[in-house]
Design a protein around this motif. Structure first.
Motif, PDB file in Angstrom:
ATOM      1  N   PHE A  73       0.808  -1.225   0.000  1.00  0.00           N
ATOM      2  CA  PHE A  73       0.000   0.000   0.000  1.00  0.00           C
ATOM      3  C   PHE A  73       0.848   1.286   0.000  1.00  0.00           C
ATOM      4  O   PHE A  73       0.344   2.368  -0.265  1.00  0.00           O
ATOM      5  CB  PHE A  73      -0.942   0.019   1.207  1.00  0.00           C
ATOM      6  CG  PHE A  73      -0.307  -0.310   2.547  1.00  0.00           C
ATOM      7  CD1 PHE A  73      -0.586  -1.506   3.215  1.00  0.00           C
ATOM      8  CD2 PHE A  73       0.598   0.571   3.147  1.00  0.00           C
ATOM      9  CE1 PHE A  73       0.008  -1.811   4.443  1.00  0.00           C
ATOM     10  CE2 PHE A  73       1.208   0.272   4.363  1.00  0.00           C
ATOM     11  CZ  PHE A  73       0.906  -0.917   5.003  1.00  0.00           C
ATOM     12  N   ASP A 100       0.799   3.572  10.285  1.00  0.00           N
ATOM     13  CA  ASP A 100      -0.337   2.692  10.025  1.00  0.00           C
ATOM     14  C   ASP A 100      -1.647   3.468  10.219  1.00  0.00           C
ATOM     15  O   ASP A 100      -1.704   4.429  11.000  1.00  0.00           O
ATOM     16  CB  ASP A 100      -0.297   1.475  10.974  1.00  0.00           C
ATOM     17  CG  ASP A 100      -0.329   1.897  12.437  1.00  0.00           C
ATOM     18  OD1 ASP A 100       0.749   2.236  12.949  1.00  0.00           O
ATOM     19  OD2 ASP A 100      -1.428   1.931  13.033  1.00  0.00           O
ATOM     20  N   THR A 104      -4.815   0.594   6.644  1.00  0.00           N
ATOM     21  CA  THR A 104      -3.681  -0.341   6.466  1.00  0.00           C
ATOM     22  C   THR A 104      -3.800  -1.503   7.449  1.00  0.00           C
ATOM     23  O   THR A 104      -3.457  -2.637   7.124  1.00  0.00           O
ATOM     24  CB  THR A 104      -2.322   0.370   6.691  1.00  0.00           C
ATOM     25  OG1 THR A 104      -2.207   0.789   8.062  1.00  0.00           O
ATOM     26  CG2 THR A 104      -2.157   1.563   5.772  1.00  0.00           C
TER      27      THR A 104
END
Ligand code: TA6
Length: 284
Positions: A73, A100, A104
């Motif tokens: 990602f 994060d 995610t």
């Protein structure tokens, strides 16, 4: 793409680089007036798909991924531009970070903080210009985490069939064009005259690419990035990609520094840094 999405670093001697904050992707590196980086004319800058070119950041997974998008990602998320500065020798540097998020964690349930820094440097004594990129990950979870990562360098070249890549002789590589089988490189220099997609393992810290933009050479010097991927889609595969111009494949070659053959595992609170320096050598 609006100006707020772009961070530009400039040095006085006609060198600059432009970084798209989306995926912290550097998509232009102009060295003494010459563009060194390939970006397809059909590339997207729409924050939906990775840029087809530049230096996309591959993390936390290189290649197809059961948990999320191919190549992870990091290259399709908006990073935070946290610093644009100059060091004591007035070399400009930019820092981006990504932690994060709920999004995610749904894919990859680990807490982490990652940073990317880009720095344009000029070594007066050697008359050498370089672009340094550091990728840093800190495990801020209470459990260990494992990932693969890679700097997906797209180099702009006048004619890919004239480019040579050093430092791969005698090494084992996974050949994704030949069913993912393992082979041993027997050429002193790797050249390209067809679709090539190879993951060379345990590669040396230096590769020299000759006949890149402006007829220059680029020296890739890397640390904690033990593997090297060499990729050119060639005609058929390029034509099958909507964001790749039909006649562009001869003007690019990916030589990518990564930690991909096996996972890097970080204990809780442990930090990793992978770095590459791209140094331009003018052909004398
Ligand atoms: O780095 C080489 C590679 O893994 C190739 O197999 C090809 O898939 C390339 O990356 C581009 O991947 P992308 O997901 O950007 O189309």
């Amino acid at each position: 793409m609006t100006t707020k999405d772009v961070v530009t670093l400039e040095r006085s001697d006609n060198s600059s680089c432009k970084i798209h904050v989306f995926g912290a992707t550097l998509y232009s590196w102009i060295n003494k007036g010459e563009e060194m980086i390939f970006v397809s004319s059909k590339s997207h800058f729409d924050k939906k798909k990775a840029i087809r070119g530049g230096i996309p950041i591959v993390f936390p997974n290189f290649g197809p991924w059961d948990l999320g998008p191919q190549h992870g990602f990091a290259r399709i998320m908006s990073w935070n531009s946290t610093e644009v500065s100059k060091d004591e020798s007035s070399n400009p540097m930019a820092v981006f970070n990504l932690s994060d998020t709920e999004e995610t964690r749904k894919m990859w349930n680990f807490r982490h903080v990652s940073w990317i820094t880009f720095q344009l440097t000029y070594i007066v004594t050697l008359l050498e210009d370089s672009l340094k990129t550091d990728f840093i990950v800190k495990n801020v979870d209470d459990k260990q985490l494992g990932f693969t990562c890679l700097l997906h360098n797209y180099f702009k070249v006048p004619d890919v069939t004239k480019v040579t890549v050093s430092g791969l002789n005698g090494l084992r590589y996974k050949d994704k064009v030949r069913g993912g089988e393992m082979f041993t490189e027997n050429g002193e220099l790797v050249t390209v005259s067809e679709n090539i997609d190879r993951i060379y393992q345990d590669t040396p810290s230096e590769h020299i690419l000759k006949q890149v933009a402006g007829g220059c050479s680029i020296v890739i010097t890397k640390t904690e990035l033990p593997d090297t991927v060499v990729w050119n889609p060639w005609k058929e595969n390029a034509a099958s990609m909507s964001d790749f111009g039909d006649d562009e494949y001869p003007q690019m070659l990916c030589v990518e520094a990564g930690f991909v053959a096996k996972q890097k595992v970080l204990a809780s609170d442990e930090k990793y840094m992978g770095s590459q320096r791209l140094t331009v050598k003018q052909v004398v």
